[in-house]
Design a protein around this motif. Structure first.
Motif, PDB file in Angstrom:
ATOM      1  N   VAL A  27       1.715   1.750 -10.027  1.00  0.00           N
ATOM      2  CA  VAL A  27       0.854   2.202  -8.921  1.00  0.00           C
ATOM      3  C   VAL A  27      -0.592   2.205  -9.415  1.00  0.00           C
ATOM      4  O   VAL A  27      -0.933   2.940 -10.338  1.00  0.00           O
ATOM      5  CB  VAL A  27       1.224   3.632  -8.439  1.00  0.00           C
ATOM      6  CG1 VAL A  27       0.364   4.020  -7.227  1.00  0.00           C
ATOM      7  CG2 VAL A  27       2.690   3.727  -8.109  1.00  0.00           C
ATOM      8  N   LEU A  28      -1.422   1.374  -8.822  1.00  0.00           N
ATOM      9  CA  LEU A  28      -2.834   1.324  -9.195  1.00  0.00           C
ATOM     10  C   LEU A  28      -3.652   2.166  -8.226  1.00  0.00           C
ATOM     11  O   LEU A  28      -3.360   2.224  -7.041  1.00  0.00           O
ATOM     12  CB  LEU A  28      -3.360  -0.117  -9.131  1.00  0.00           C
ATOM     13  CG  LEU A  28      -2.812  -1.127 -10.133  1.00  0.00           C
ATOM     14  CD1 LEU A  28      -3.397  -2.495  -9.845  1.00  0.00           C
ATOM     15  CD2 LEU A  28      -3.108  -0.720 -11.567  1.00  0.00           C
TER      16      LEU A  28
ATOM     17  N   LEU B 291       0.845  -1.194   0.000  1.00  0.00           N
ATOM     18  CA  LEU B 291       0.000   0.000   0.000  1.00  0.00           C
ATOM     19  C   LEU B 291       0.879   1.242   0.000  1.00  0.00           C
ATOM     20  O   LEU B 291       1.806   1.359   0.794  1.00  0.00           O
ATOM     21  CB  LEU B 291      -0.910   0.011   1.236  1.00  0.00           C
ATOM     22  CG  LEU B 291      -2.023  -1.031   1.276  1.00  0.00           C
ATOM     23  CD1 LEU B 291      -2.735  -0.994   2.637  1.00  0.00           C
ATOM     24  CD2 LEU B 291      -3.035  -0.800   0.158  1.00  0.00           C
ATOM     25  N   MET B 292       0.593   2.165  -0.905  1.00  0.00           N
ATOM     26  CA  MET B 292       1.363   3.412  -0.961  1.00  0.00           C
ATOM     27  C   MET B 292       0.491   4.555  -0.449  1.00  0.00           C
ATOM     28  O   MET B 292      -0.670   4.693  -0.867  1.00  0.00           O
ATOM     29  CB  MET B 292       1.801   3.710  -2.399  1.00  0.00           C
ATOM     30  CG  MET B 292       2.593   4.999  -2.536  1.00  0.00           C
ATOM     31  SD  MET B 292       3.025   5.405  -4.243  1.00  0.00           S
ATOM     32  CE  MET B 292       4.472   4.410  -4.471  1.00  0.00           C
ATOM     33  N   ALA B 293       1.030   5.374   0.430  1.00  0.00           N
ATOM     34  CA  ALA B 293       0.273   6.511   0.966  1.00  0.00           C
ATOM     35  C   ALA B 293       0.116   7.574  -0.117  1.00  0.00           C
ATOM     36  O   ALA B 293       1.019   7.779  -0.933  1.00  0.00           O
ATOM     37  CB  ALA B 293       0.999   7.097   2.170  1.00  0.00           C
ATOM     38  N   THR B 294      -1.030   8.248  -0.110  1.00  0.00           N
ATOM     39  CA  THR B 294      -1.274   9.286  -1.124  1.00  0.00           C
ATOM     40  C   THR B 294      -0.227  10.404  -1.022  1.00  0.00           C
ATOM     41  O   THR B 294       0.220  10.935  -2.040  1.00  0.00           O
ATOM     42  CB  THR B 294      -2.681   9.895  -0.952  1.00  0.00           C
ATOM     43  OG1 THR B 294      -2.865  10.259   0.412  1.00  0.00           O
ATOM     44  CG2 THR B 294      -3.757   8.921  -1.369  1.00  0.00           C
ATOM     45  N   GLN B 295       0.161  10.712   0.206  1.00  0.00           N
ATOM     46  CA  GLN B 295       1.149  11.781   0.399  1.00  0.00           C
ATOM     47  C   GLN B 295       2.484  11.412  -0.263  1.00  0.00           C
ATOM     48  O   GLN B 295       3.147  12.259  -0.868  1.00  0.00           O
ATOM     49  CB  GLN B 295       1.347  12.029   1.892  1.00  0.00           C
ATOM     50  CG  GLN B 295       2.115  13.307   2.165  1.00  0.00           C
ATOM     51  CD  GLN B 295       2.308  13.582   3.652  1.00  0.00           C
ATOM     52  OE1 GLN B 295       1.753  12.894   4.504  1.00  0.00           O
ATOM     53  NE2 GLN B 295       3.107  14.592   3.948  1.00  0.00           N
ATOM     54  N   THR B 296       2.862  10.137  -0.145  1.00  0.00           N
ATOM     55  CA  THR B 296       4.126   9.667  -0.742  1.00  0.00           C
ATOM     56  C   THR B 296       4.103   9.865  -2.250  1.00  0.00           C
ATOM     57  O   THR B 296       5.054  10.397  -2.834  1.00  0.00           O
ATOM     58  CB  THR B 296       4.325   8.162  -0.422  1.00  0.00           C
ATOM     59  OG1 THR B 296       4.228   7.984   0.975  1.00  0.00           O
ATOM     60  CG2 THR B 296       5.659   7.647  -0.928  1.00  0.00           C
ATOM     61  N   LEU B 297       2.982   9.458  -2.879  1.00  0.00           N
ATOM     62  CA  LEU B 297       2.880   9.605  -4.338  1.00  0.00           C
ATOM     63  C   LEU B 297       2.846  11.085  -4.726  1.00  0.00           C
ATOM     64  O   LEU B 297       3.526  11.497  -5.676  1.00  0.00           O
ATOM     65  CB  LEU B 297       1.630   8.890  -4.866  1.00  0.00           C
ATOM     66  CG  LEU B 297       1.439   8.952  -6.385  1.00  0.00           C
ATOM     67  CD1 LEU B 297       2.594   8.303  -7.136  1.00  0.00           C
ATOM     68  CD2 LEU B 297       0.130   8.307  -6.807  1.00  0.00           C
TER      69      LEU B 297
ATOM     70  N   ALA C 173       4.554  -3.813  -7.583  1.00  0.00           N
ATOM     71  CA  ALA C 173       3.183  -3.309  -7.738  1.00  0.00           C
ATOM     72  C   ALA C 173       2.732  -2.635  -6.450  1.00  0.00           C
ATOM     73  O   ALA C 173       2.943  -3.167  -5.358  1.00  0.00           O
ATOM     74  CB  ALA C 173       2.245  -4.460  -8.083  1.00  0.00           C
ATOM     75  N   TRP C 174       2.129  -1.458  -6.607  1.00  0.00           N
ATOM     76  CA  TRP C 174       1.625  -0.710  -5.455  1.00  0.00           C
ATOM     77  C   TRP C 174       0.133  -0.472  -5.625  1.00  0.00           C
ATOM     78  O   TRP C 174      -0.334  -0.314  -6.757  1.00  0.00           O
ATOM     79  CB  TRP C 174       2.298   0.661  -5.347  1.00  0.00           C
ATOM     80  CG  TRP C 174       3.767   0.642  -5.193  1.00  0.00           C
ATOM     81  CD1 TRP C 174       4.692   0.713  -6.193  1.00  0.00           C
ATOM     82  CD2 TRP C 174       4.506   0.572  -3.966  1.00  0.00           C
ATOM     83  NE1 TRP C 174       5.962   0.693  -5.674  1.00  0.00           N
ATOM     84  CE2 TRP C 174       5.874   0.603  -4.304  1.00  0.00           C
ATOM     85  CE3 TRP C 174       4.137   0.480  -2.613  1.00  0.00           C
ATOM     86  CZ2 TRP C 174       6.884   0.551  -3.346  1.00  0.00           C
ATOM     87  CZ3 TRP C 174       5.133   0.440  -1.663  1.00  0.00           C
ATOM     88  CH2 TRP C 174       6.499   0.466  -2.030  1.00  0.00           C
ATOM     89  N   LEU C 175      -0.548  -0.380  -4.512  1.00  0.00           N
ATOM     90  CA  LEU C 175      -1.948   0.053  -4.531  1.00  0.00           C
ATOM     91  C   LEU C 175      -2.008   1.348  -3.733  1.00  0.00           C
ATOM     92  O   LEU C 175      -1.572   1.386  -2.579  1.00  0.00           O
ATOM     93  CB  LEU C 175      -2.866  -0.997  -3.895  1.00  0.00           C
ATOM     94  CG  LEU C 175      -4.351  -0.602  -3.790  1.00  0.00           C
ATOM     95  CD1 LEU C 175      -4.977  -0.401  -5.161  1.00  0.00           C
ATOM     96  CD2 LEU C 175      -5.142  -1.654  -3.012  1.00  0.00           C
TER      97      LEU C 175
ATOM     98  N   PRO D 156     -15.198  -2.386  -6.380  1.00  0.00           N
ATOM     99  CA  PRO D 156     -15.164  -3.623  -7.177  1.00  0.00           C
ATOM    100  C   PRO D 156     -13.975  -3.673  -8.142  1.00  0.00           C
ATOM    101  O   PRO D 156     -13.807  -4.662  -8.853  1.00  0.00           O
ATOM    102  CB  PRO D 156     -16.472  -3.534  -7.970  1.00  0.00           C
ATOM    103  CG  PRO D 156     -16.696  -2.064  -8.155  1.00  0.00           C
ATOM    104  CD  PRO D 156     -16.060  -1.363  -6.990  1.00  0.00           C
ATOM    105  N   ASN D 157     -13.175  -2.610  -8.170  1.00  0.00           N
ATOM    106  CA  ASN D 157     -12.132  -2.489  -9.204  1.00  0.00           C
ATOM    107  C   ASN D 157     -10.724  -2.903  -8.772  1.00  0.00           C
ATOM    108  O   ASN D 157      -9.966  -3.463  -9.562  1.00  0.00           O
ATOM    109  CB  ASN D 157     -12.081  -1.041  -9.706  1.00  0.00           C
ATOM    110  CG  ASN D 157     -13.405  -0.608 -10.298  1.00  0.00           C
ATOM    111  OD1 ASN D 157     -13.996  -1.327 -11.097  1.00  0.00           O
ATOM    112  ND2 ASN D 157     -13.892   0.553  -9.884  1.00  0.00           N
ATOM    113  N   ILE D 158     -10.367  -2.572  -7.541  1.00  0.00           N
ATOM    114  CA  ILE D 158      -8.960  -2.739  -7.143  1.00  0.00           C
ATOM    115  C   ILE D 158      -8.520  -4.199  -7.071  1.00  0.00           C
ATOM    116  O   ILE D 158      -7.373  -4.510  -7.408  1.00  0.00           O
ATOM    117  CB  ILE D 158      -8.663  -2.020  -5.803  1.00  0.00           C
ATOM    118  CG1 ILE D 158      -9.720  -2.360  -4.757  1.00  0.00           C
ATOM    119  CG2 ILE D 158      -8.542  -0.523  -6.021  1.00  0.00           C
ATOM    120  CD1 ILE D 158      -9.426  -1.788  -3.381  1.00  0.00           C
TER     121      ILE D 158
END
Lengths: 171, 145
Positions: free
Chosen positions: B93-94, B32-38, B122-124, B105-107
């Motif tokens: 990154v998805l 899992l990637m934090a939104t702040q990191t991205l 792979a990151w989510l 239903p997508n991830i």
């Protein structure tokens, strides 16, 4: 009669409290105007809905929980069909879709027969801003005087509110 | 005797409940990637090595590509076809952002596709509520319209 009015008042209070957590909209306040094009491109204004209770359903074809809720709304629309016919109740779907083709396809697939409007601006939709929407699905119920009478009711609570409101109106 | 029977029943029921609560996801916590990191990586233009892919409502995030909602077979096929040309050592990154993970239903089909295709990095993107609250409202970098 008194019991019904009391039940309606309690429901209003409950939804009003729920609202405090959802944003600055409050029951009792005037519903912000919605001026958006219908699916067929003709203009729609919320003010044109005269007299009855209106359920404004904010949704989008990309929102899975919203799509899941549509058959329930359809069942309500059918249950209260006599009230719809007498202009005592109606539903307006406000979509936060971005792509008209996907929106139209979803409406057709779900066989939604009530009014559908959208400016196709996703979260930048004017209606999403005016109604301070933070997440979908979201809805408000507006009475004949254009006042918000309930916020974000779903399932049985929504059905009970409409039922009691319409019954109170016919007393 | 009743007490023994009760304990016996409890013994067999407990593990089932525990399994039910810890539903296995196709990603791990570490993926899992934090939104702040991205957002910081995009802001510092350090996102060049990343392939940012939207599998939800829209390619809101700056530099991302739109594959559409991955729960639809046609969109999932589009994602697969797109990734065929991408080197497997590329970081992917998805993100979706339609709604919280438990209702999205997508991830799941998208993330499984990416890992099944052999992408090791792979990151989510961890979007707890939705793309509005967790990205747009935070004024993170967005795609130009």
């Amino acid at each position: 009669m008194m019991y019904r009015i009391l039940a309606l008042l309690i429901l209003c209070l409950v939804t009003g409290n729920g609202l405090a957590q959802n944003g600055p909209l409050k029951t009792g306040q005037a519903a912000p105007e919605i001026n958006l094009p219908r699916l067929d491109g003709t203009p729609f204004a919320l003010r044109s809905m005269k007299g009855g209770l209106v359920l404004i359903d904010f949704w989008a074809s990309w929102c899975a929980p919203c799509v899941k809720e549509q058959p329930q709304l359809k069942a309500l629309y059918e249950k209260f069909a006599p009230a719809v016919k007498q202009q005592q109740f109606d539903i307006v779907g406000v979509s936060l879709d971005k792509d008209k083709r996907t929106w139209a396809k979803t409406v057709a697939r779900l066989k939604i027969s009530w009014t559908q409007v959208s400016d196709l601006k996703f979260w930048k939709s004017q209606a999403a801003r005016d109604y301070h929407i933070e997440e979908l699905p979201f809805n408000v119920l507006v009475n004949g005087q254009n006042k918000i009478v309930a916020i974000n009711l779903h399932g049985k609570a929504l059905e009970a509110f409409i039922q009691q409101y319409l019954e109170a109106q016919t007393q | 005797m009743k007490y023994v029977f009760f304990l016996f029943t409890l013994f067999f029921l407990l593990p089932k409940n525990t399994t039910g609560q810890n539903k296995k996801e196709p990603w791990s916590e570490a993926q899992l990637m934090a939104t702040q990191t991205l957002a910081e990586q995009i802001g510092k233009k350090q996102d060049g090595q990343l392939l940012i892919v939207s599998v939800g409502p829209d390619a809101v995030i700056k530099g991302s590509v739109n594959m559409g909602p991955a729960h639809e077979p046609a969109q999932l096929k589009q994602l697969k076809n797109y990734l065929k040309k991408v080197p497997r050592n590329r970081e992917v990154v998805l993100y979706c952002g339609c709604c919280p993970f438990d209702r999205c239903p997508n991830i799941r089909p998208a993330f499984k596709t990416v890992t099944d295709m052999g992408f090791k990095k792979a990151w989510l993107l961890n979007i707890p509520k939705n793309i509005k609250t967790d990205w747009l409202d935070k004024q993170y970098p967005v795609s130009e319209e």
